[in-house]
Design an enzyme around this catalytic site. Structure first.
Site, PDB file in Angstrom:
ATOM      1  N   SER A 193      -9.784   1.990   2.555  1.00 14.77           N
ATOM      2  CA  SER A 193      -8.932   2.580   1.832  1.00 14.77           C
ATOM      3  C   SER A 193      -7.797   1.874   1.070  1.00 14.77           C
ATOM      4  CB  SER A 193      -8.285   3.698   2.423  1.00 14.77           C
ATOM      5  OG  SER A 193      -7.169   3.095   3.535  1.00 14.77           O
ATOM      6  N   LYS A 226       0.805  -1.317   0.062  1.00 11.54           N
ATOM      7  CA  LYS A 226      -0.093  -0.068  -0.149  1.00 11.54           C
ATOM      8  C   LYS A 226       0.989   1.264   0.161  1.00 11.54           C
ATOM      9  CE  LYS A 226      -3.927   1.962   2.486  1.00 11.54           C
ATOM     10  NZ  LYS A 226      -4.930   1.886   3.551  1.00 11.54           N
ATOM     11  N   SER A 266     -10.039  -0.237   6.889  1.00 16.06           N
ATOM     12  CA  SER A 266      -9.541  -0.135   5.725  1.00 16.06           C
ATOM     13  C   SER A 266      -8.889  -1.382   4.890  1.00 16.06           C
ATOM     14  CB  SER A 266      -8.432   0.947   5.652  1.00 16.06           C
ATOM     15  OG  SER A 266      -9.111   2.141   5.291  1.00 16.06           O
TER      16      SER A 266
HETATM   17  N1  GLN Z   1     -13.435   4.404   5.962  1.00 17.62           N
HETATM   18  C1  GLN Z   1     -12.807   4.704   7.211  1.00 17.62           C
HETATM   19  C2  GLN Z   1     -12.381   6.293   7.153  1.00 17.62           C
HETATM   20  O1  GLN Z   1     -12.714   6.926   6.261  1.00 17.62           O
HETATM   21  C3  GLN Z   1     -11.538   3.730   7.531  1.00 17.62           C
HETATM   22  C4  GLN Z   1     -10.362   4.473   7.010  1.00 17.62           C
HETATM   23  C5  GLN Z   1      -9.276   3.435   7.338  1.00 17.62           C
HETATM   24  O2  GLN Z   1      -9.359   2.551   8.140  1.00 17.62           O
HETATM   25  N2  GLN Z   1      -7.906   4.147   7.083  1.00 17.62           N
HETATM   26  O3  GLN Z   1     -11.833   6.735   8.100  1.00 17.62           O
END
Ligand code: GLN
Length: 489
Positions: free
Chosen positions: A155, A79, A179
């Site tokens: 994400s 990532k 994410s």
């Molecule tokens: N969807 C969540 C957010 O927007 C989780 C993001 C994440 O785990 N990095 O914060």
């Protein structure tokens, strides 16, 4: 069968038996990338030349004095927020467009230097990991291999889509509020968020320090167990990593689940959750009962406050973390240098950050400002403590909790982009786990009538990754759908 279609553990065996060379696997994945990447956009930068060089080097280790590591040269997608020395790492943000880390993250040292995985490229993500769809990337969205018009989740959407499409065998993601598990669920692959402190965060570009963890995204539970075994452990470079023994996960998964007690948190099956998702998850739980597990209903009464609490905390931490991107200490400076230093800072940040990141910095700064701090931030910390208590009470009655991972299956690209609140609501079943710091895994448990994957989530008590991996492995063997791959049209 093409090499990229195999599970990681199968390829490792083939290499050990000298049936194939590492170079052939790397070539197979890059051929697959040539075939499908233009449709999916899973990667933001490939590392092709270096990968082939590494493959040749690792091939030369086999049977020689220098031993080949446990990951046996298998292709790893990273990532774009985990630092690799001398390889651009941008968090998919314009502000870090030209950032090249001078050091490796600890997980990268372990995976590549110690255990010999081959880095094939960095994957697309929501800018600074803020989002659940991979649409908030400065490089444009990633597409879901099961339906190109749909989001892969986020994400870590690039990592999940790369694994689901066979462009890599192993991937890393990060999980602050879901994410890893969200894209694993939408793309039909396995994703695990470890206990907070299980894996070193050194070299992970921070979004919200008290919630972030790095974890594996793979095609099957065995591969996930293997990757977790490699990346776990105390690291002197991360004072929040914990010195708790790392279990032998690849052995633990095979144990019997006879008499294991699965808690069903009733709030995780409430009205907002898609009926087909609930039905498939319940069917899987019944399968586990057939295998000898027992079930009991439990309650997490503070779940209704999870979204508000999570967003207050993560935005507050983000606003403070992202202050360093001012074009002077970090980040690309605005071309226009007119005015004083504050004018330049402000232009740099206005140009460099995307809409969602700006929204969070502004809201986080507000929540932390004098006069509001107690009302918002401190209050959120108090609710966080209550959520932790809820989970501990639940674990007094069971070994593991089971729920859907996401309230629905993958939706269309663009469908929620203008409605951040709707988007935030999708984190209802994943973000409470980060608030409590617990480990959780998502594995595919079925498909809806549009052939979109559905994920089941298993939540464990602190440092009990072995228990969630064990149950997930048994279910995976029973369902036997993990080899099904998307046809990319
Ligand atoms: N969807 C969540 C957010 O927007 C989780 C993001 C994440 O785990 N990095 O914060």
């Amino acid at each position: 069968m093409k090499l990229y279609e195999y599970m990681g553990f199968e390829l490792i065996e083939k290499i050990r038996k000298k049936e194939i060379k590492i170079e052939e696997i790397i070539n197979s994945c890059f051929n697959r990338i040539n075939e499908v990447e233009s449709k999916l956009h899973s990667f933001v930068k490939l590392n092709r030349e270096n990968a082939l060089k590494q493959a040749k080097l690792f091939d030369s280790f086999l049977g020689k004095k220098k031993k080949l590591g446990r990951l046996s040269g298998l292709p790893l997608a990273n990532k774009d927020l985990i630092c690799i020395k001398d390889f651009p790492t941008t968090c998919c943000s314009k502000i870090l467009e030209s950032y090249i880390p001078p050091y490796n993250a600890t997980v990268i040292n372990k995976l590549i230097d110690q255990e010999n995985a081959v880095h094939v490229g960095n994957t697309n993500m929501d800018e600074f990991a803020m989002g659940g769809t991979t649409e908030n990337s400065c490089y444009g969205p990633t597409h879901n291999p099961w339906d190109l018009e749909r989001v892969p989740g986020g994400s870590s959407g690039g990592s999940a889509s790369a694994i689901a499409s066979g462009q890599a065998i192993f991937a890393l993601g990060s999980d602050t509020g879901g994410s890893i598990r969200c894209p694993a669920s939408y793309c039909g692959v396995v994703g695990l968020k470890p206990t907070y402190g299980r894996v070193s965060r050194y070299g992970l570009i921070a979004f919200a320090n008290s919630l972030d963890q790095i974890g594996p995204i793979t095609k099957c539970v065995y591969d996930c167990a293997l990757l977790l075994e490699v990346i776990s452990g105390k690291d002197n470079y991360d004072s929040t990593s914990v010195n708790v023994q790392v279990d032998n996960y690849t052995e633990e998964i095979k144990k019997s689940i006879q008499e294991k007690v699965i808690g069903i948190p009733k709030e995780f099956f409430s009205e907002g959750i898609d009926n087909v998702v609930k039905k498939e998850v319940m069917k899987s739980i019944e399968k586990l009962e057939e295998l000898g597990a027992r079930t009991t209903e439990v309650t997490i009464p503070h779940l209704e406050y999870a979204i508000a609490t999570y967003y207050l905390i993560c935005m507050s931490e983000a606003s403070s973390n992202l202050a360093r991107y001012d074009g002077l200490r970090y980040g690309k400076t605005s071309q226009n240098q007119e005015g004083d230093i504050y004018d330049v800072f402000s232009r740099t940040r206005s140009d460099g950050f995307g809409r969602e990141v700006k929204r969070r910095i502004i809201l986080g700064t507000y929540a932390l400002s004098a006069g509001y701090y107690d009302m918002y931030y401190i209050k959120a910390l108090k609710v966080r403590a209550l959520m932790k208590e809820d989970f501990q009470k639940a674990f007094d009655q069971c070994d593991i909790l089971a729920s859907p991972t996401m309230p629905s299956t993958a939706f269309k690209i663009g469908e929620k982009i203008d409605d951040p609140l709707k988007m935030y609501m999708d984190d209802i079943l994943t973000c409470p786990i980060n608030l409590a710091g617990l480990p959780a895994i998502s594995i595919p448990c079925g498909f809806n009538n549009e052939n979109l994957p559905i994920g089941i989530q298993f939540i464990g008590n602190y440092f009990e990754e072995k228990v969630i991996l064990n149950i997930a492995y048994k279910l995976e063997q029973e369902l036997n759908i993990f080899r099904k791959m998307a046809t990319i049209k």
